[in-house]
Design a protein around this motif. Structure first.
Motif, PDB file in Angstrom:
ATOM      1  N   SER A 157       0.821  -1.207   0.000  1.00 34.50           N
ATOM      2  CA  SER A 157       0.000   0.000   0.000  1.00 34.50           C
ATOM      3  C   SER A 157       0.859   1.262   0.000  1.00 34.50           C
ATOM      4  CB  SER A 157      -0.914   0.010   1.232  1.00 34.50           C
ATOM      5  OG  SER A 157      -1.684   1.197   1.288  1.00 34.50           O
ATOM      6  N   PRO A 158       0.345   2.362  -0.554  1.00 38.64           N
ATOM      7  CA  PRO A 158       1.087   3.631  -0.496  1.00 38.64           C
ATOM      8  C   PRO A 158       1.117   4.258   0.894  1.00 38.64           C
ATOM      9  CG  PRO A 158      -0.548   3.635  -2.272  1.00 38.64           C
ATOM     10  CD  PRO A 158      -0.855   2.476  -1.392  1.00 38.64           C
ATOM     11  N   ALA A 159       0.161   3.871   1.755  1.00 39.92           N
ATOM     12  CA  ALA A 159       0.040   4.549   3.040  1.00 39.92           C
ATOM     13  C   ALA A 159      -0.743   3.691   4.022  1.00 39.92           C
ATOM     14  CB  ALA A 159      -0.638   5.911   2.866  1.00 39.92           C
ATOM     15  N   VAL A 160      -0.680   4.086   5.279  1.00 39.23           N
ATOM     16  CA  VAL A 160      -1.367   3.404   6.376  1.00 39.23           C
ATOM     17  C   VAL A 160      -2.087   4.441   7.217  1.00 39.23           C
ATOM     18  CG1 VAL A 160      -1.041   2.058   8.503  1.00 39.23           C
ATOM     19  CG2 VAL A 160       0.363   1.557   6.487  1.00 39.23           C
ATOM     20  N   LEU A 161      -3.324   4.137   7.598  1.00 41.21           N
ATOM     21  CA  LEU A 161      -4.024   4.950   8.584  1.00 41.21           C
ATOM     22  C   LEU A 161      -3.691   4.447   9.980  1.00 41.21           C
ATOM     23  CD1 LEU A 161      -7.641   5.462   7.183  1.00 41.21           C
ATOM     24  CD2 LEU A 161      -5.931   7.239   7.602  1.00 41.21           C
ATOM     25  N   MET A 162      -3.500   5.389  10.904  1.00 32.82           N
ATOM     26  CA  MET A 162      -3.234   5.070  12.307  1.00 32.82           C
ATOM     27  C   MET A 162      -4.389   5.632  13.134  1.00 32.82           C
ATOM     28  SD  MET A 162       0.753   6.257  12.236  1.00 32.82           S
ATOM     29  CE  MET A 162       1.170   5.635  13.889  1.00 32.82           C
ATOM     30  N   PRO A 163      -5.472   4.849  13.341  1.00 33.11           N
ATOM     31  CA  PRO A 163      -6.604   5.367  14.106  1.00 33.11           C
ATOM     32  C   PRO A 163      -6.159   5.924  15.453  1.00 33.11           C
ATOM     33  CG  PRO A 163      -7.175   3.280  13.082  1.00 33.11           C
ATOM     34  CD  PRO A 163      -5.701   3.475  12.856  1.00 33.11           C
ATOM     35  N   LYS A 164      -6.776   7.059  15.807  1.00 34.15           N
ATOM     36  CA  LYS A 164      -6.475   7.786  17.052  1.00 34.15           C
ATOM     37  C   LYS A 164      -5.109   8.462  17.016  1.00 34.15           C
ATOM     38  CE  LYS A 164      -7.107   3.874  19.054  1.00 34.15           C
ATOM     39  NZ  LYS A 164      -7.097   2.783  20.097  1.00 34.15           N
ATOM     40  N   HIS A 165      -4.472   8.538  15.852  1.00 34.27           N
ATOM     41  CA  HIS A 165      -3.110   9.063  15.809  1.00 34.27           C
ATOM     42  C   HIS A 165      -2.821   9.864  14.544  1.00 34.27           C
ATOM     43  CE1 HIS A 165       1.408   8.086  16.726  1.00 34.27           C
ATOM     44  NE2 HIS A 165       1.268   9.302  16.197  1.00 34.27           N
ATOM     45  N   GLY A 166      -2.903   9.264  13.352  1.00 33.65           N
ATOM     46  CA  GLY A 166      -2.526   9.983  12.137  1.00 33.65           C
ATOM     47  C   GLY A 166      -2.370   9.060  10.961  1.00 33.65           C
ATOM     48  N   LEU A 167      -1.337   9.297  10.158  1.00 38.16           N
ATOM     49  CA  LEU A 167      -1.084   8.475   8.989  1.00 38.16           C
ATOM     50  C   LEU A 167       0.415   8.330   8.784  1.00 38.16           C
ATOM     51  CD1 LEU A 167       0.016  10.321   6.362  1.00 38.16           C
ATOM     52  CD2 LEU A 167      -2.339  11.121   6.386  1.00 38.16           C
ATOM     53  N   VAL A 168       0.772   7.301   8.040  1.00 35.79           N
ATOM     54  CA  VAL A 168       2.126   7.146   7.534  1.00 35.79           C
ATOM     55  C   VAL A 168       2.024   6.877   6.044  1.00 35.79           C
ATOM     56  CG1 VAL A 168       4.236   5.759   7.543  1.00 35.79           C
ATOM     57  CG2 VAL A 168       3.100   6.275   9.684  1.00 35.79           C
TER      58      VAL A 168
END
Length: 247
Positions: A157-168
């Motif tokens: 994947s191009p990116a990851v969601l970090m629930p309660k935190h943000g993204l990478v």
């Protein structure tokens, strides 16, 4: 005069540019969030020094941090979350840049625990698949073990969601990583707006989304978006200088 002309090395200058591009796209969070570029000599990562905003990043506010977490160039302690970047680069040898931000629309969307749908060109970057989520913790990624766990979620994947935190977001080039972060944030924001109006009935199926990913987001278009962000960052800097002159 830019940081390259001042003698700052290539990866440090790219870290400055990436930070400014993310800031002008609206992903700043005061002094939090950071982007890192792999050192060309294999020594570690170039990353914004703690305590500065993305828009404040410049050549003397960047650190070279080793894969052992030691600051080799620059001053002060490394970011508590340097393990995000160190472990992504350790796990994926083809990555050149990794960005971590607290993009507000991404955080809000992740709280709904609903799939990201390809309702726009932006979301087609995921090829019709939902964006992966890292749900082990909503706290800081402040250990190598958590960095490894987060990196494992990325996959292809191009990116990851970090629930309660943000993204990478990650990329094989600096423009790709920055644009992956921007496209994820825009996708989340647009779907939030659509869901506020009612159920989403129209979106690309997986086949069309894959085609749109190839059509809309080849490297050339990621670079075009990146160059636009850099121009906007330069314009914002020039406007700030003019305002100070007239104060």
């Amino acid at each position: 005069m830019d940081d390259r002309s001042r003698g700052v090395n290539t990866e440090a200058a790219e870290t400055v540019s990436a930070s400014r591009a993310l800031a002008v796209s609206g992903q700043g969070d005061m002094v939090w969030g950071h982007v890192a570029v792999r050192d060309g000599r294999g020594r570690g990562i170039w990353i914004k020094a703690p305590g500065w905003g993305l828009e404040e990043t410049r050549g003397d506010r960047v650190q070279l941090v080793s894969f052992d977490g030691e600051v080799l160039v620059g001053s002060g302690a490394p970011h508590k979350e340097c393990h995000i970047h160190l472990e992504f680069f350790r796990m994926y040898s083809d990555l050149q840049c990794v960005a971590h931000t607290h993009a507000q629309a991404a955080i809000a969307f992740a709280a709904l625990n609903t799939p990201l749908l390809p309702i726009s060109h932006d979301a087609a970057i995921f090829g019709g698949a939902d964006v992966p989520r890292f749900d082990i913790t909503g706290g800081l990624i402040n250990t190598p073990e958590l960095g490894v766990a987060l990196a494992q979620v990325l996959g292809e994947s191009p990116a990851v969601l970090m629930p309660k935190h943000g993204l990478v977001a990650a990329g094989r080039s600096v423009p790709a990583a920055v644009m992956h972060a921007v496209l994820l944030e825009r996708s989340c924001a647009l779907q939030l707006r659509a869901m506020a109006a009612g159920p989403i009935d129209v979106y690309s199926d997986a086949a069309e989304a894959r085609i749109k990913r190839e059509q809309c987001w080849p490297e050339s278009q990621l670079v075009a978006g990146w160059n636009y962000l850099l121009r906007m960052a330069d314009a914002a800097t020039a406007d700030a200088v003019i305002r100070r002159m007239h104060d």
